[in-house]
Structure formats: structure tokens, C-alpha cells
Design an enzyme around this catalytic site. Structure first.
Site, PDB file in Angstrom:
ATOM      1  N   LEU A   1      -4.819  -5.549   3.398  1.00 25.06           N
ATOM      2  CA  LEU A   1      -5.753  -6.546   3.887  1.00 25.06           C
ATOM      3  C   LEU A   1      -5.420  -6.795   5.357  1.00 25.06           C
ATOM      4  O   LEU A   1      -4.244  -6.764   5.736  1.00 25.06           O
ATOM      5  CB  LEU A   1      -5.635  -7.859   3.107  1.00 25.06           C
ATOM      6  CG  LEU A   1      -5.985  -7.832   1.617  1.00 25.06           C
ATOM      7  CD1 LEU A   1      -5.738  -9.205   0.997  1.00 25.06           C
ATOM      8  CD2 LEU A   1      -7.436  -7.408   1.399  1.00 25.06           C
ATOM      9  N   ASP A   2      -6.441  -7.035   6.172  1.00 26.08           N
ATOM     10  CA  ASP A   2      -6.199  -7.352   7.577  1.00 26.08           C
ATOM     11  C   ASP A   2      -5.366  -8.625   7.689  1.00 26.08           C
ATOM     12  O   ASP A   2      -5.372  -9.466   6.778  1.00 26.08           O
ATOM     13  CB  ASP A   2      -7.526  -7.543   8.321  1.00 26.08           C
ATOM     14  CG  ASP A   2      -8.366  -6.270   8.335  1.00 26.08           C
ATOM     15  OD1 ASP A   2      -7.775  -5.169   8.326  1.00 26.08           O
ATOM     16  OD2 ASP A   2      -9.604  -6.385   8.342  1.00 26.08           O
ATOM     17  N   LYS A   3      -4.668  -8.789   8.792  1.00 30.25           N
ATOM     18  CA  LYS A   3      -3.733  -9.901   8.962  1.00 30.25           C
ATOM     19  C   LYS A   3      -4.388 -11.264   8.701  1.00 30.25           C
ATOM     20  O   LYS A   3      -3.804 -12.127   8.059  1.00 30.25           O
ATOM     21  CB  LYS A   3      -3.119  -9.872  10.361  1.00 30.25           C
ATOM     22  CG  LYS A   3      -2.051 -10.944  10.568  1.00 30.25           C
ATOM     23  CD  LYS A   3      -1.472 -10.900  11.974  1.00 30.25           C
ATOM     24  CE  LYS A   3      -0.557  -9.718  12.141  1.00 30.25           C
ATOM     25  NZ  LYS A   3       0.114  -9.721  13.464  1.00 30.25           N
TER      26      LYS A   3
END
Length: 243
Positions: free
Chosen positions: A92-94
Site C-alpha cells: 500500500l502507498d505510504k
């Protein structure tokens, strides 16, 4: 007088330059009500900062095959992998929160990767987007991802892109913004972000893809199902109290 933002923050908080830069890179530091985006950008030395705290990583489930966690925003998937000692199954993106899966053995990892490859993994997200989404919308647009160093940027490309299908369903409308459910058949890099931006409904906080500035990217991985497992992470409080 001006100095690099991370140095001013380090001095103000009495922390190391490295820690100050990390806080800015995570998207946790604000000045004058706006997020400080560039750690090495110059800023007035009298600037007063506000630092937002991160939520803890919560374990949802664990057995001999898999670990499911509820990932908070502002923490990278790789950090969670390092702490857990298990291998990431996906990322998942940050600034995206929600269900993140890690695997504990190679046999299960290979089976799970095959499920992803064949499009047999159910993935449901929720997002707050700019504008009014009045009806269910299917976005079937191929995506090409360019990677430069640690940065990736995706775009629609009919000639070179890979198949990408996202179904958007409106859940709530308020103040010319819409909370939507997004179900993705494929899993291209930044798929939901790119698709929503392309139909002129960028995600709130997603300035990378033309969204308005906000304290975080308002995207949450709510549910994932594969190989008989089903995991869900409740939406964060900021999604409920957004308007």
C-alpha cells in the site's frame, strides 16, 4: 534568515536532522496550516511547526500462512515488513491506510501470487474524491508505470499500458465531494489514484495526481479476500469526520 526545513525542525524539537527529515518525508509536519512537502526546501528559521502523530499498526489476524494488519497512513509497507519479519504479499502507498498482507512461508506466497496474477483476489477500497460522483462508474483504462529510482508515476497509455479495471460506486455526497467505494479487478501501481484523476475526480490529498491538498491521501484499503481468507479494516476516523 532561511535554512533547510528539516534543520529548523530538528533544532525546534531537539531531535536529530535524520529524524526531522523522516517526519517531513512521512507527511506529518505542518507550518502555517500547510503540509511541509520538501524536507530540504528552505524556510524561515522562525517558522513554528506542528507535527501530527501516527496511529499504531494493528494486527487483524495471524496463522501459519499469513499476517493481516491494519496499516495506518504515513507508514510505509516496507517498514511493517521489517518489523514483522514476514514478507509483503502486496504493498500500500505510504499515505494509504487499510488491510496489508504479509506471508510466513514460501509455499503459501507462491499460491497467493498466482491468485493475484489470475485476478482472483477481491480488493475493496474507500476514498473521498473531489466533485460529485452520481452513479456507479466502470473505468477500463490501461495503465503504464514509469519508475525512476524510488519514485513511480503511472499514466493512461493505450499503446503500452496494461489492462486495469476499477469500479467506482458513490456512498456519500457532501460539500461537492463524494465518498466512493472502489473495487479493483487488477492491481496496477497507483491504479485507483490514476483512474479517479483521469475521470476528473481526484482523491482528496493526492496532490501527486492533481488532487487538492489535505493532511493525507484519503484512500483506505477496506477489504481483501483470497484463498478462503477474508480481512477487513474499518475506515479511519478521518473518513467519518471528513466533512
Amino acid at each position: 534568515m532561511k535554512e533547510k526545513a528539516y534543520k529548523v525542525l530538528a533544532l525546534q524539537l531537539g531531535i536529530s536532522n535524520k529524524k526531522a527529515k523522516e517526519l517531513i518525508d512521512r507527511g506529518l509536519v505542518y507550518a502555517g496550516g500547510k503540509k511541509v512537502l520538501i524536507a530540504r526546501g528552505e524556510i524561515d528559521t522562525k517558522t513554528k511547526f506542528k507535527v501530527k502523530e501516527t496511529n499504531p499498526v494493528k494486527k487483524i489476524f495471524e496463522d501459519e500462512n499469513i499476517i493481516a494488519v491494519d496499516k495506518p497512513a504515513h507508514i510505509s509497507s516496507e517498514e511493517i515488513e521489517k518489523e514483522s519479519g514476514a514478507k509483503l504479499l502486496h504493498r500500500l502507498d505510504k499515505e494509504t491506510s487499510g488491510v496489508l498482507l504479509l506471508v510466513k512461508n514460501e509455499e503459501f506466497r507462491k499460491r497467493a501470487i498466482e491468485e493475484f496474477r489470475k485476478g482472483r483476489v477481491f480488493k475493496e477500497y474507500i476514498a473521498w474524491v473531489q466533485g460529485i460522483v452520481a452513479e456507479e462508474t466502470k473505468i477500463d483504462l490501461p495503465i503504464l508505470t514509469d519508475k525512476k529510482g524510488h519514485r513511480a508515476r503511472s499514466r493512461i497509455s493505450y499503446s503500452k499500458g496494461k489492462e486495469a479495471l476499477t469500479t467506482i460506486t458513490p456512498l456519500e455526497i457532501a460539500a461537492k465531494k463524494t465518498k466512493v467505494k472502489a473495487v479493483i479487478k487488477t492491481g496496477r501501481t497507483h491504479q485507483i489514484r490514476v483512474h479517479l484523476s483521469r475521470i476528473d475526480h481526484p482523491i482528496i490529498g493526492d496532490t501527486y495526481y492533481s488532487g487538492p491538498e489535505y493532511e493525507r491521501v484519503m484512500l483506505h484499503a477496506k477489504k481483501i479476500e483470497l484463498l478462503g481468507y477474508s480481512f477487513e479494516a474499518p475506515q479511519p476516523k478521518e473518513f467519518e469526520k471528513f466533512i
